[in-house]
Design a protein around this motif. Sequence first.
Motif, PDB file in Angstrom:
ATOM      1  N   GLN A  75       0.816  -1.211   0.000  1.00  0.00           N
ATOM      2  CA  GLN A  75       0.000   0.000   0.000  1.00  0.00           C
ATOM      3  C   GLN A  75       0.854   1.268   0.000  1.00  0.00           C
ATOM      4  O   GLN A  75       0.671   2.159  -0.830  1.00  0.00           O
ATOM      5  CB  GLN A  75      -0.928   0.000   1.216  1.00  0.00           C
ATOM      6  N   CYS A  76       1.814   1.343   0.939  1.00  0.00           N
ATOM      7  CA  CYS A  76       2.610   2.572   1.068  1.00  0.00           C
ATOM      8  C   CYS A  76       4.068   2.381   0.664  1.00  0.00           C
ATOM      9  O   CYS A  76       4.803   3.362   0.540  1.00  0.00           O
ATOM     10  CB  CYS A  76       2.528   3.105   2.492  1.00  0.00           C
ATOM     11  N   GLY A  77       4.503   1.147   0.500  1.00  0.00           N
ATOM     12  CA  GLY A  77       5.873   0.880   0.082  1.00  0.00           C
ATOM     13  C   GLY A  77       6.886   0.835   1.200  1.00  0.00           C
ATOM     14  O   GLY A  77       8.046   0.498   0.967  1.00  0.00           O
ATOM     15  N   ALA A  78       6.495   1.162   2.414  1.00  0.00           N
ATOM     16  CA  ALA A  78       7.432   1.157   3.540  1.00  0.00           C
ATOM     17  C   ALA A  78       7.792  -0.279   3.925  1.00  0.00           C
ATOM     18  O   ALA A  78       7.005  -1.210   3.735  1.00  0.00           O
ATOM     19  CB  ALA A  78       6.830   1.889   4.731  1.00  0.00           C
ATOM     20  N   ALA A  79       8.980  -0.442   4.486  1.00  0.00           N
ATOM     21  CA  ALA A  79       9.433  -1.749   4.940  1.00  0.00           C
ATOM     22  C   ALA A  79       9.160  -1.895   6.435  1.00  0.00           C
ATOM     23  O   ALA A  79       9.502  -1.017   7.229  1.00  0.00           O
ATOM     24  CB  ALA A  79      10.909  -1.932   4.663  1.00  0.00           C
ATOM     25  N   THR A  80       8.535  -2.994   6.808  1.00  0.00           N
ATOM     26  CA  THR A  80       8.221  -3.268   8.212  1.00  0.00           C
ATOM     27  C   THR A  80       9.050  -4.453   8.692  1.00  0.00           C
ATOM     28  O   THR A  80       9.012  -5.526   8.082  1.00  0.00           O
ATOM     29  CB  THR A  80       6.726  -3.593   8.384  1.00  0.00           C
ATOM     30  N   PRO A  81       9.831  -4.292   9.759  1.00  0.00           N
ATOM     31  CA  PRO A  81      10.598  -5.429  10.272  1.00  0.00           C
ATOM     32  C   PRO A  81       9.671  -6.447  10.929  1.00  0.00           C
ATOM     33  O   PRO A  81       8.749  -6.082  11.662  1.00  0.00           O
ATOM     34  CB  PRO A  81      11.545  -4.788  11.288  1.00  0.00           C
ATOM     35  N   ALA A  82       9.897  -7.707  10.627  1.00  0.00           N
ATOM     36  CA  ALA A  82       9.082  -8.787  11.197  1.00  0.00           C
ATOM     37  C   ALA A  82      10.017  -9.785  11.857  1.00  0.00           C
ATOM     38  O   ALA A  82      10.841 -10.413  11.188  1.00  0.00           O
ATOM     39  CB  ALA A  82       8.264  -9.464  10.105  1.00  0.00           C
ATOM     40  N   GLU A  83       9.906  -9.917  13.163  1.00  0.00           N
ATOM     41  CA  GLU A  83      10.722 -10.878  13.909  1.00  0.00           C
ATOM     42  C   GLU A  83       9.823 -12.015  14.370  1.00  0.00           C
ATOM     43  O   GLU A  83       8.856 -11.799  15.109  1.00  0.00           O
ATOM     44  CB  GLU A  83      11.391 -10.207  15.107  1.00  0.00           C
ATOM     45  N   LEU A  84      10.132 -13.226  13.921  1.00  0.00           N
ATOM     46  CA  LEU A  84       9.301 -14.384  14.241  1.00  0.00           C
ATOM     47  C   LEU A  84       9.887 -15.168  15.403  1.00  0.00           C
ATOM     48  O   LEU A  84      11.041 -15.589  15.361  1.00  0.00           O
ATOM     49  CB  LEU A  84       9.167 -15.302  13.024  1.00  0.00           C
ATOM     50  N   ASP A  85       9.097 -15.354  16.436  1.00  0.00           N
ATOM     51  CA  ASP A  85       9.449 -16.213  17.564  1.00  0.00           C
ATOM     52  C   ASP A  85       8.807 -17.565  17.290  1.00  0.00           C
ATOM     53  O   ASP A  85       7.602 -17.733  17.468  1.00  0.00           O
ATOM     54  CB  ASP A  85       8.922 -15.600  18.868  1.00  0.00           C
ATOM     55  N   ILE A  86       9.602 -18.541  16.847  1.00  0.00           N
ATOM     56  CA  ILE A  86       9.038 -19.826  16.442  1.00  0.00           C
ATOM     57  C   ILE A  86       8.376 -20.538  17.615  1.00  0.00           C
ATOM     58  O   ILE A  86       7.365 -21.223  17.440  1.00  0.00           O
ATOM     59  CB  ILE A  86      10.116 -20.730  15.794  1.00  0.00           C
ATOM     60  N   ALA A  87       8.893 -20.362  18.824  1.00  0.00           N
ATOM     61  CA  ALA A  87       8.272 -21.023  19.976  1.00  0.00           C
ATOM     62  C   ALA A  87       6.870 -20.479  20.211  1.00  0.00           C
ATOM     63  O   ALA A  87       5.918 -21.252  20.433  1.00  0.00           O
ATOM     64  CB  ALA A  87       9.132 -20.836  21.217  1.00  0.00           C
ATOM     65  N   ALA A  88       6.694 -19.155  20.159  1.00  0.00           N
ATOM     66  CA  ALA A  88       5.373 -18.555  20.357  1.00  0.00           C
ATOM     67  C   ALA A  88       4.437 -18.926  19.212  1.00  0.00           C
ATOM     68  O   ALA A  88       3.254 -19.217  19.431  1.00  0.00           O
ATOM     69  CB  ALA A  88       5.495 -17.040  20.479  1.00  0.00           C
ATOM     70  N   TYR A  89       4.950 -18.897  17.987  1.00  0.00           N
ATOM     71  CA  TYR A  89       4.140 -19.242  16.816  1.00  0.00           C
ATOM     72  C   TYR A  89       3.653 -20.686  16.921  1.00  0.00           C
ATOM     73  O   TYR A  89       2.458 -20.972  16.728  1.00  0.00           O
ATOM     74  CB  TYR A  89       4.980 -19.054  15.557  1.00  0.00           C
TER      75      TYR A  89
END
Length: 252
Positions: free
Chosen positions: A190-204
């Motif tokens: 939508q806006c082109g901005a980059a969003t950092p995504a940190e995945l916690d596999i244990a929580a997921y």
Amino acid sequence: MAVTGPAELLATWEAGLDRPGADRALLLHRAARPGADPGALLSAPLGERAADLFALRRTLFGDRMEVTLDCAAAGCGTALEFELDAGAQAARRPRLPEGGLRVAEDGWEARFRLPCPADLAAVAAARPADATAARRLLAARCALTAHRSGQEAAADDLARLPDAVLKRFAEAAEQADPGAELTLEIACPQCGAATPAELDIAAYLWTELDAWARDLLLDVHLLASAYGWSEPEILALSPLRRRYYLELCADG
């Protein structure tokens, strides 16, 4: 990896219901490596734990993982979706150089091991004043040998490691154990901005296990009510046969 049965998985879920995230992560790791000593699991490098949990996720729910988050750009908030391959992440295991991580910087020569879950728990329990203090505590725990200007460093010296040494240690650890943290930059359509995504596999994985366990217990309730079977008898059925019996109950 040994496939953990439904009864064992339900026991893991039940044991972790009222536990904090760190305890749930250990329970999941024990499910991924049945029979392993808990102390060995707590001392495993962070990337090894992550790889084991991704492998468990692949065994239980398949390779395809869907992740959602909101765009972090001000005034946007668009829902973002991306996918991960659990098998590919399970292959990202630590590659520790022989003799450990060697750092030579600012008059220091030190050798470190990779951080493990027990280190993170100890640092959190110490309640460091800020992020830099936390990094110093972590580095001090992971130090195998350390010399300053040719002299063996004392414990007090390790607690005051300079920023340059901390930086080199972090860089070496990241290179040797790339799976310890999973951070991605997701571009917003939508806006082109980059969003950092940190995945916690244990929580997921815990979220998925929780949904699976509640669905399975509902199946047990319905089949026990319809046929009078016990929980162990129902859990012994394959998922395909359980689904077929549930369809018969619905048709009836």
